[in-house]
Design a protein around this motif. Sequence first.
Motif, short mmCIF file in Angstrom:
data_model
loop_
_atom_site.label_atom_id
_atom_site.label_comp_id
_atom_site.label_asym_id
_atom_site.label_seq_id
_atom_site.Cartn_x
_atom_site.Cartn_y
_atom_site.Cartn_z
N THR A 83 100.66 8.76 92.83
CA THR A 83 99.75 7.70 93.28
C THR A 83 99.53 7.69 94.79
O THR A 83 98.52 7.18 95.26
N LEU A 84 100.46 8.26 95.51
CA LEU A 84 100.30 8.31 96.97
C LEU A 84 99.12 9.18 97.38
O LEU A 84 98.62 9.08 98.50
N SER A 85 98.70 10.05 96.47
CA SER A 85 97.58 10.94 96.78
C SER A 85 96.22 10.26 96.61
O SER A 85 95.20 10.81 97.03
N ILE A 86 96.22 9.08 96.01
CA ILE A 86 94.94 8.42 95.72
C ILE A 86 94.32 7.87 96.98
O ILE A 86 94.95 7.14 97.74
N ASN A 87 93.05 8.19 97.17
CA ASN A 87 92.29 7.64 98.30
C ASN A 87 91.36 6.54 97.80
O ASN A 87 91.55 5.36 98.07
N VAL A 88 90.38 6.93 97.04
CA VAL A 88 89.42 5.96 96.49
C VAL A 88 89.67 5.81 95.00
O VAL A 88 89.87 6.81 94.30
N ILE A 89 89.63 4.60 94.55
CA ILE A 89 89.78 4.32 93.12
C ILE A 89 88.74 3.29 92.73
O ILE A 89 88.36 2.45 93.55
#
Length: 117
Positions: free
Chosen positions: A28-34
Amino acid sequence: QVQLVESEGGLVQAGGSLSLSCAASGNTLSINVIGWYRQAPGNQRALVATISSSGSTNYADSVKGRFTISRDNAKNTVYLQMNSLKPEDTAVYYCKANTLLYSINYWGQGTQVTVSA
């Protein structure tokens, strides 16, 4: 890898409200835009709303003022509050996460939202 699990949608009358959530797991740390996209029968999948890691939001014109997207980074969850629902909001709603590195897209399984007239 990122896994996305959406909450159950539902059936609501026009003018009503519904809230969706999408829980992310994995990297989840890789998520930028969701955010959320939707696809009605016969239509292409289209943007509903997105929120970045910094909290910047983007909405489709058709939902501005009615839908609100929010993000709880501690819970790795994104929410979509939908108010003043219209029959044309009927669609399968998908959660999508985009990573900062390599811009990889991950999709949830989709959840049906039906708005009756």
